[in-house]
Design a protein around this motif. Structure first.
Motif, PDB file in Angstrom:
ATOM      1  N   GLY A 151       2.857  -8.335  22.203  1.00  0.00           N
ATOM      2  CA  GLY A 151       2.275  -8.120  23.368  1.00  0.00           C
ATOM      3  C   GLY A 151       3.132  -8.062  24.688  1.00  0.00           C
ATOM      4  O   GLY A 151       4.142  -8.610  24.640  1.00  0.00           O
ATOM      5  N   ASP A 152       2.417  -7.799  25.769  1.00  0.00           N
ATOM      6  CA  ASP A 152       3.132  -7.724  27.083  1.00  0.00           C
ATOM      7  C   ASP A 152       2.201  -7.892  28.193  1.00  0.00           C
ATOM      8  O   ASP A 152       1.878  -7.198  29.095  1.00  0.00           O
ATOM      9  CB  ASP A 152       3.741  -6.237  27.328  1.00  0.00           C
ATOM     10  CG  ASP A 152       4.642  -6.207  28.596  1.00  0.00           C
ATOM     11  OD1 ASP A 152       4.981  -7.526  29.200  1.00  0.00           O
ATOM     12  OD2 ASP A 152       4.431  -5.201  29.098  1.00  0.00           O
ATOM     13  N   GLY A 153       1.300  -9.259  27.948  1.00  0.00           N
ATOM     14  CA  GLY A 153       0.221  -9.282  29.038  1.00  0.00           C
ATOM     15  C   GLY A 153      -0.885  -8.070  28.816  1.00  0.00           C
ATOM     16  O   GLY A 153      -1.006  -7.566  27.619  1.00  0.00           O
ATOM     17  N   ALA A 154      -1.393  -7.538  29.839  1.00  0.00           N
ATOM     18  CA  ALA A 154      -2.109  -6.255  29.864  1.00  0.00           C
ATOM     19  C   ALA A 154      -1.415  -5.009  30.372  1.00  0.00           C
ATOM     20  O   ALA A 154      -2.132  -4.259  30.688  1.00  0.00           O
ATOM     21  CB  ALA A 154      -3.589  -6.305  30.783  1.00  0.00           C
ATOM     22  N   ARG A 155      -0.058  -5.104  30.386  1.00  0.00           N
ATOM     23  CA  ARG A 155       0.848  -4.134  31.002  1.00  0.00           C
ATOM     24  C   ARG A 155       1.169  -3.171  30.178  1.00  0.00           C
ATOM     25  O   ARG A 155       1.208  -1.944  30.687  1.00  0.00           O
ATOM     26  CB  ARG A 155       1.992  -4.748  31.576  1.00  0.00           C
ATOM     27  CG  ARG A 155       1.950  -5.740  32.660  1.00  0.00           C
ATOM     28  CD  ARG A 155       3.146  -6.397  33.092  1.00  0.00           C
ATOM     29  NE  ARG A 155       3.647  -7.237  32.112  1.00  0.00           N
ATOM     30  CZ  ARG A 155       3.445  -8.599  32.010  1.00  0.00           C
ATOM     31  NH1 ARG A 155       2.452  -9.176  32.896  1.00  0.00           N
ATOM     32  NH2 ARG A 155       3.797  -9.452  31.035  1.00  0.00           N
TER      33      ARG A 155
END
Length: 375
Positions: A151-155
């Protein structure tokens, strides 16, 4: 089998624990993007754990014990008494290589005593469906395949995976677990509510959806979202699609999360394939049902023995539940009881056998749990 868990934050540094005696077989770590350089994470873990296999990825949030953390690095080191571990990795040059790489990794890990494969993959440059399909083609049907997409946060900009080296973009890592002494459990459930009528996918290519019932998919989706459509593509994490092969395939649904939109083509890109001819329905979250789904995943994964429980939950669940997100981890801890050490991360896709069909698939918006114990 012994387990040591640690966590690092900028304010507190590493949590203080005394490393158990004996050789370390495997170290898993999950790291928020940017909190520590990939080189530093790997160097510090290598210094502490010697020749162990070290595998990890970036996240949209970290899980340690019954807590959900942000801006941290969480680790779990395992020392097996009898079981053994092998690891393999490949770099994705293009998303079209996903199936090939899944097969290559599985064939490299194939061997006597293989019980399970745990996959950690880049979350933005891979077709998770194809990756899983390639892996399944190369292993016996009784091999358990689980894992998740970094993942990459919500980015949704850049994710990274490390496999006996510093994390980097475009990487896929696979961990093979071997030995008759191992007990592997798994469970995967969602808890989202469907709404609106079922629609037929009338035009799609792999993970790109163009038409539902002959209408541009993005136009129809925006009508259902109303004001929420102004926040696309980010708001799409709160309104995934449920897809299934046909009306007669009740229970075989999988959930798909939108990771991008194309205004010109009026299309939506998903984290997994959305085959033409499938039925699709919109979904929205219900807090209580999402927490209940996490509990059901724990019930399915429980082995009744002391274990490491690896939780892979979707970033969409975290964004929707907000400060209540800890509830889904707490219910997992309650169901598994004091015998389980919990570690995990918030992902862009979850890999697990389907709770209804038993077939390993890429899921979105689920809580997926893998338990590892040694008899």
């Amino acid at each position: 089998m012994w387990i040591e868990q640690r966590a690092w934050t900028a304010a507190e540094g590493w949590s203080k624990t005394e490393k158990p005696a004996g050789a370390t077989s495997l170290v898993l770590y999950f790291a928020a993007p940017g909190v520590m350089t990939p080189d530093d994470i790997y160097a510090q873990l290598r210094q502490r754990y010697g020749d162990a296999a070290i595998v990890g990825c970036t996240t949209g949030g970290e899980i340690s014990g019954d807590e959900v953390l942000d801006d941290s690095v969480v680790t779990a080191a395992i020392g097996f008494d009898k079981a053994t571990v092998r690891i393999a990795a490949r770099d994705l040059g293009d998303v079209s290589e996903s199936r090939k790489i899944g097969g290559e990794l599985a064939r490299e890990l194939a061997g006597d005593g293989l019980r399970a494969i745990l996959i950690l993959s880049d979350g933005t440059k891979v077709n998770g469906d194809s990756l899983v399909a390639g892996c399944l083609e190369a292993v016996a049907p009784d091999i358990i395949v689980t894992g998740g997409l970094a993942g990459d946060g919500a980015r949704f900009q850049s994710t990274a995976v490390g496999c006996n080296d510093a994390m980097r973009s475009g990487r896929v890592a696979a961990i093979g677990l071997y030995g008759a002494s191992l007990a592997i459990g798994h469970g995967s459930f969602g808890g989202w509510d469907e709404f609106g009528p079922p629609r037929t996918i009338t035009r799609s290519e792999a993970n790109v959806l163009y038409e539902l019932d002959g209408e541009p998919a993005l136009d129809l989706y925006k009508r259902y979202l109303g004001e929420e459509a102004q926040g696309l593509p980010g708001s799409a994490l709160l309104f995934p699609l449920s897809i299934r092969p046909s009306e007669g395939a009740d229970g075989a649904e999988v959930v798909r999360t939108i990771v991008g939109i194309d205004e010109a083509a009026k299309s939506m890109t998903f984290a997994g394939d959305v085959p033409t001819g499938y039925l699709a329905r919109l979904m929205r979250g219900n807090f209580d049902n999402l927490v209940d789904g996490a509990g059901k995943a724990a019930e399915a994964a429980a082995t009744g023995a002391p274990c490491l429980a690896i939780l892979v939950s979707c970033i969409g669940r975290k964004l929707l539940m907000g400060q209540r997100i800890a509830e889904e981890v707490e219910i997992v801890a309650d169901v598994l009881g004091g015998k389980a050490d919990l570690i995990g991360f918030y992902s862009y896709g979850e890999i697990s056998p389907h709770g209804f069909t038993g077939k390993c698939e890429l899921h979105n918006q689920t809580m997926t749990i893998t338990t590892i114990s040694e008899r």
